[in-house]
Every structure is written in C-alpha cells, then in structure tokens.
Scaffold this active site. Structure first.
Site, PDB file in Angstrom:
ATOM      1  N   LYS A 183       2.417  19.808  11.073  1.00 28.41           N
ATOM      2  CA  LYS A 183       3.727  19.124  10.761  1.00 28.41           C
ATOM      3  C   LYS A 183       4.163  17.611  11.547  1.00 28.41           C
ATOM      4  O   LYS A 183       3.370  17.335  12.467  1.00 28.41           O
ATOM      5  CB  LYS A 183       4.930  20.087  11.118  1.00 28.41           C
ATOM      6  CG  LYS A 183       4.971  20.405  12.648  1.00 28.41           C
ATOM      7  CD  LYS A 183       6.025  21.545  12.623  1.00 28.41           C
ATOM      8  CE  LYS A 183       6.318  22.156  14.016  1.00 28.41           C
ATOM      9  NZ  LYS A 183       7.033  23.266  14.217  1.00 28.41           N
TER      10      LYS A 183
ATOM     11  N   ARG B 269      17.160  31.355  13.647  1.00 33.80           N
ATOM     12  CA  ARG B 269      16.978  29.910  13.034  1.00 33.80           C
ATOM     13  C   ARG B 269      16.741  30.304  11.543  1.00 33.80           C
ATOM     14  O   ARG B 269      17.821  30.205  10.693  1.00 33.80           O
ATOM     15  CB  ARG B 269      15.713  29.262  13.493  1.00 33.80           C
ATOM     16  CG  ARG B 269      15.511  27.596  12.975  1.00 33.80           C
ATOM     17  CD  ARG B 269      14.439  26.970  13.838  1.00 33.80           C
ATOM     18  NE  ARG B 269      13.254  27.325  13.633  1.00 33.80           N
ATOM     19  CZ  ARG B 269      12.297  26.826  14.405  1.00 33.80           C
ATOM     20  NH1 ARG B 269      12.595  25.787  14.928  1.00 33.80           N
ATOM     21  NH2 ARG B 269      11.039  27.437  14.169  1.00 33.80           N
TER      22      ARG B 269
ATOM     23  N   HIS C  48       8.545  33.875  14.954  1.00 35.13           N
ATOM     24  CA  HIS C  48       8.606  32.862  15.799  1.00 35.13           C
ATOM     25  C   HIS C  48       9.245  33.082  17.109  1.00 35.13           C
ATOM     26  O   HIS C  48      10.327  33.739  17.205  1.00 35.13           O
ATOM     27  CB  HIS C  48       9.029  31.659  14.987  1.00 35.13           C
ATOM     28  CG  HIS C  48       8.821  30.153  15.930  1.00 35.13           C
ATOM     29  ND1 HIS C  48       7.605  29.952  16.182  1.00 35.13           N
ATOM     30  CD2 HIS C  48       9.593  29.276  16.287  1.00 35.13           C
ATOM     31  CE1 HIS C  48       7.501  28.721  16.805  1.00 35.13           C
ATOM     32  NE2 HIS C  48       8.746  28.359  16.834  1.00 35.13           N
TER      33      HIS C  48
ATOM     34  N   ARG D  75      -0.549  30.447  15.432  1.00 38.27           N
ATOM     35  CA  ARG D  75      -0.295  29.085  14.925  1.00 38.27           C
ATOM     36  C   ARG D  75      -0.305  28.210  16.017  1.00 38.27           C
ATOM     37  O   ARG D  75       0.640  28.158  16.843  1.00 38.27           O
ATOM     38  CB  ARG D  75       1.246  29.301  14.251  1.00 38.27           C
ATOM     39  CG  ARG D  75       1.173  30.162  13.138  1.00 38.27           C
ATOM     40  CD  ARG D  75       2.718  30.170  12.370  1.00 38.27           C
ATOM     41  NE  ARG D  75       3.722  30.225  13.327  1.00 38.27           N
ATOM     42  CZ  ARG D  75       4.390  31.267  13.830  1.00 38.27           C
ATOM     43  NH1 ARG D  75       3.678  32.447  13.233  1.00 38.27           N
ATOM     44  NH2 ARG D  75       5.265  31.605  14.491  1.00 38.27           N
TER      45      ARG D  75
ATOM     46  N   TYR E 238      17.978  -8.363  29.131  1.00 37.65           N
ATOM     47  CA  TYR E 238      19.303  -8.110  28.385  1.00 37.65           C
ATOM     48  C   TYR E 238      20.169  -7.882  29.659  1.00 37.65           C
ATOM     49  O   TYR E 238      19.819  -6.857  30.418  1.00 37.65           O
ATOM     50  CB  TYR E 238      19.676  -7.276  27.421  1.00 37.65           C
ATOM     51  CG  TYR E 238      18.994  -7.873  26.021  1.00 37.65           C
ATOM     52  CD1 TYR E 238      19.659  -9.081  25.533  1.00 37.65           C
ATOM     53  CD2 TYR E 238      17.940  -7.264  25.463  1.00 37.65           C
ATOM     54  CE1 TYR E 238      18.996  -9.647  24.315  1.00 37.65           C
ATOM     55  CE2 TYR E 238      17.362  -7.794  24.225  1.00 37.65           C
ATOM     56  CZ  TYR E 238      18.000  -8.842  23.763  1.00 37.65           C
ATOM     57  OH  TYR E 238      17.665  -9.287  22.305  1.00 37.65           O
TER      58      TYR E 238
ATOM     59  N   CYS F 138      13.580  -4.102  25.757  1.00 41.44           N
ATOM     60  CA  CYS F 138      14.192  -4.683  24.407  1.00 41.44           C
ATOM     61  C   CYS F 138      13.499  -3.987  23.011  1.00 41.44           C
ATOM     62  O   CYS F 138      12.876  -2.936  23.093  1.00 41.44           O
ATOM     63  CB  CYS F 138      13.772  -6.231  24.416  1.00 41.44           C
ATOM     64  SG  CYS F 138      14.068  -7.103  25.844  1.00 41.44           S
ATOM     65  N   MET F 139      13.971  -4.330  21.779  1.00 42.56           N
ATOM     66  CA  MET F 139      13.463  -3.648  20.720  1.00 42.56           C
ATOM     67  C   MET F 139      11.960  -3.782  20.580  1.00 42.56           C
ATOM     68  O   MET F 139      11.419  -2.662  20.117  1.00 42.56           O
ATOM     69  CB  MET F 139      14.299  -4.359  19.397  1.00 42.56           C
ATOM     70  CG  MET F 139      13.891  -3.476  18.016  1.00 42.56           C
ATOM     71  SD  MET F 139      14.590  -4.240  16.530  1.00 42.56           S
ATOM     72  CE  MET F 139      16.344  -3.981  16.869  1.00 42.56           C
ATOM     73  N   ASP F 140      11.442  -5.141  20.935  1.00 43.83           N
ATOM     74  CA  ASP F 140       9.953  -5.223  20.426  1.00 43.83           C
ATOM     75  C   ASP F 140       9.147  -5.496  21.833  1.00 43.83           C
ATOM     76  O   ASP F 140       7.978  -5.673  21.651  1.00 43.83           O
ATOM     77  CB  ASP F 140      10.085  -6.335  19.608  1.00 43.83           C
ATOM     78  CG  ASP F 140      10.862  -6.511  18.414  1.00 43.83           C
ATOM     79  OD1 ASP F 140      10.892  -5.229  18.054  1.00 43.83           O
ATOM     80  OD2 ASP F 140      11.834  -7.170  18.585  1.00 43.83           O
TER      81      ASP F 140
END
Ligand SMILES: *Cc1c(COP(=O)(O)O)cnc(C)c1O
Length: 385
Positions: free
Chosen positions: A38, A136, A164, A217, A263, A309-311
């Site tokens: 998954k 669940r 589970h 599993r 920043y 930072c973002m990048d």
C-alpha cells in the site's frame, strides 16, 4: 528511461527487499508471505517492489485502497490482490471483473456488497475482517456467526478471514493476548479449511512466528525497517534498509562570524564557517522539523543548520568542499549510517511515516546489486536509472 536533472534522489536497493522477504519466508514456515505494498509500497515505488517480490515467490499482494489495486491491474500485474480497506458499492463489479479480493468490513458492508454483485461475472471474492481489538474496521466478534451465515447465503466467494493487531510491536501487551484469544474462538467456529487465515503484521511475524496461520501480512519490515525500537532490539536478524536518500552540494561558501542564514535569520555563525546548500526541502518531504539533523559528507556527520526551505537547505561543513560533492541524508557513507529511525526520532514520530512523506518530486531509482555483482558498488551506481 527516467531522466532527472536534479541530483536529489531516493535510491531503492531491491536486493535488500529480497533479503528481508527471504527472512520472513523462512521464519513463517508453511505460511505464505502476503506483501503489503500500500501507499506506493511505503514510498518505495510499487511496481518495482511488486516485480521483485513476485519474482521471489510472493503470490498475494495487499493494498489499502481500491484505486491502488486497480492501478496494479492496469499495469498488467496479475498476482492475487487483496484490498485491506473499505470499498464502495461502485467498486464491487469492478472487483469482480478484475479479480480483486475485497475486505468485508462490517455486516452493513456485506449487505451492501450483496446488492451490488454483478450476476454475469465471477463471484465476488472476499476476506472477512474481524475486529478483535483494533476498533478500526471489521465485524465485531459477536457478529461473526451472523456474517458466516450471510456469506454462505449470498454470491460471495469466501476466501479468507483476518484480524489486525493494535499492539504487536509492544512488550507483553495484554491487548495483544486478548486479540489472539478472540481470534482463536472465532477460528473454532470456522469449519472451511479453504478459507485462508492471516493475523500477523511485521511485528507479530517477527515476535510470534507460532501465530503465522496460513499467511502473514508483511509491510514495514519488507522494506528493512523495524516496526518499533523494541522489536528491532529483540529480533536476531539484521533487516536490510532498502531506501537511502542522497543529493549533491549545489553551492559552497564561507559564512563570516556573526552572519546569519536562511529564513528568519535564526542561525548565526559563531566563527567563519564553510556552508553548503543542498537541493532538498520540505516540498520533498524533508520537513522543517529536521533542522539540526545530521547528514553525511565524506563519511562524516555534519548538521543541517537554519530553517529548511521549500526546495533547499543548508549544512555546515567541517572543511571547505566543492560543488557536486555527494551528501547522504539517509543511508550509509563510510562507517557512518543514518537510519530512517533517526529521522523518526527527530520528528517525534514512527519510522513508517518517513518513506511515506518523501514526495513524488524525489525520484525513486533502483539498485539491483545482485544482478551486477561483478561490478564494484561505484560501477553499479551508474546502472541507476
Ligand atoms: C498496513 C497493514 C499491514 C502491514 O503492517 P506492517 O506493520 O507494516 O507490517 C498489515 N495488515 C493491515 C490490515 C494493514 O493495514
């Protein structure tokens, strides 16, 4: 051939996945290993992982959502497929057409599904999920007999039953024992040996191989990650981490004593320091909470400094370096290793989250060391695609 023009990449070692799979296949005896793939195989890239595990004996795959199952079918994967989560009425005929096993999550679900079964198609294959304590999804323990009756009276192909665990990764959990006992009372009432029984996740398969039943599993530990520090310490096998994360320096400069960086100007150099900028940031899944985390340069640990930072983000070097120098964020370099567990601790979370939060912008490239065993590691590195 996928081309990437930024050096940031997650390198997935498929031989590590094979080695972890072999461990579970041997440990679980006659029980088969259901590979849980998954969430894009826990961020490792579902197609490559599926091809690897299927080539090494896996006969059933488990995904969380109907869309994940359909994606695999549309990619030509014809292995048995189980959707662990909920499926809607619209998906019932599609599951029949594509030979996808769906999970009966409640009595309500069973009656819904019975109304949507396509008569001119193959019967709907189901596994019955029993809620023994996770709370669940699943039929309640006292509803199981009613569920058995309903399944027998309708056009279902009853293929499996499972539960589970909520606390399989903990030491001496009373809830775990309660769940095992509840499941045993249910299995006493099941008189069809063709129904596949599976209850164990990675933690239970490692700690309680006697509970393997017909199948286990295996998710997180297939990828070489221990379900919890407790299980990691207890087990007598070295899981092979499959994912490493690397990039290269794109900028190197001297920060003078007293100057600030990034920043908010929250970092100030105490003395003259060599700083490198690396092209990875929170939009890649390198969350801001990883400020202060070490990375590896030339086999040495150096810290991420200032705000991420973002990048991009910055690291403080112990000596001058040059553009193009490799930076290992997760994985091994020289004698040093940074495990996903270290990131998880830094972010105050569990290791499961880490590969899942590496975003699509980070390409997954695949190392198949076994196939290139005549090559040195450096040469096989060039085989990355
Ligand atoms: C995700 C999942 C698993 C795999 O658990 P791991 O701890 O990753 O081995 C097994 N069963 C179900 C129902 C799951 O949702």
């Amino acid at each position: 051939m996928v081309e990437n023009y930024r050096p940031t990449k997650a390198v997935i070692d498929l031989t590590a996945i094979k080695s972890n799979l072999t461990y579970f296949q041997e440990k679980s005896g006659d029980a088969e290993v259901i590979a849980v793939v998954k969430a894009d195989a826990y961020g490792h890239g579902v197609l490559e992982v599926v091809k690897t595990v299927v080539a090494h004996g896996v006969r059933m795959l488990a995904v969380a959502t109907p869309d994940e199952a359909l994606f695999l079918r549309n990619q030509g994967i014809d292995t048995e497929l189980l959707v662990l989560g909920a499926t809607s009425s619209q998906f019932i005929p599609i599951a029949q057409q594509h030979n996808i096993i769906v999970t009966a999550i409640s009595l309500d679900w069973l009656s819904m599904a019975a109304r949507h079964i396509e008569q001119n198609s193959d019967p709907l294959k189901i596994h019955l999920k029993v809620d023994t304590g996770m709370r669940r999804i699943g039929v309640q323990v006292d509803e199981v007999e009613e569920a058995f009756g309903f399944i027998a009276d309708h056009d279902f192909d009853f293929k499996g039953i499972f539960t589970h665990f909520a606390t399989a990764d903990e030491k001496d959990s009373p809830l775990f024992s309660q769940q095992v006992n509840a499941m045993n009372t249910i299995l006493d009432k099941l008189d069809d040996p063709s129904v596949k029984v599976h209850i164990s996740n990675s933690a239970a398969a490692i700690m309680h191989p006697d509970l393997a039943c017909d199948a286990v599993r295996i998710g997180i530990s297939l990828y070489g990650i221990a379900p919890s520090p407790y299980v990691g310490e207890e087990m007598n096998f070295d899981l092979q981490p499959a994912l490493s994360l690397e990039t290269e320096m794109i900028h190197v400069k001297k920060l003078k004593a007293g100057e600030t960086l990034s920043y908010g100007a929250t970092y100030r150099a105490e003395k003259d320091e060599w700083i490198a900028t690396i092209p990875i940031g929170y939009a890649d899944g390198m969350l801001r909470g990883l400020q202060g985390q070490d990375v590896l340069v030339k086999g040495q640990r150096v810290p991420i400094i200032g705000r991420i930072c973002m990048d991009q983000c910055m690291i403080r070097l112990s000596e001058k370096s040059s553009i193009g120098e490799k930076v290992q964020l997760i994985g091994r370099q020289g004698n040093q290793q940074i495990l996903i567990d270290e990131w998880a601790a830094k972010l105050d979370t569990i290791p499961y989250e880490i590969p899942c939060i590496l975003t699509k912008r980070v390409p997954r490239v695949y190392l198949e060391k076994a196939e290139f065993s005549d090559f040195s590691f450096q040469q096989s590195d060039k085989m990355l695609r």
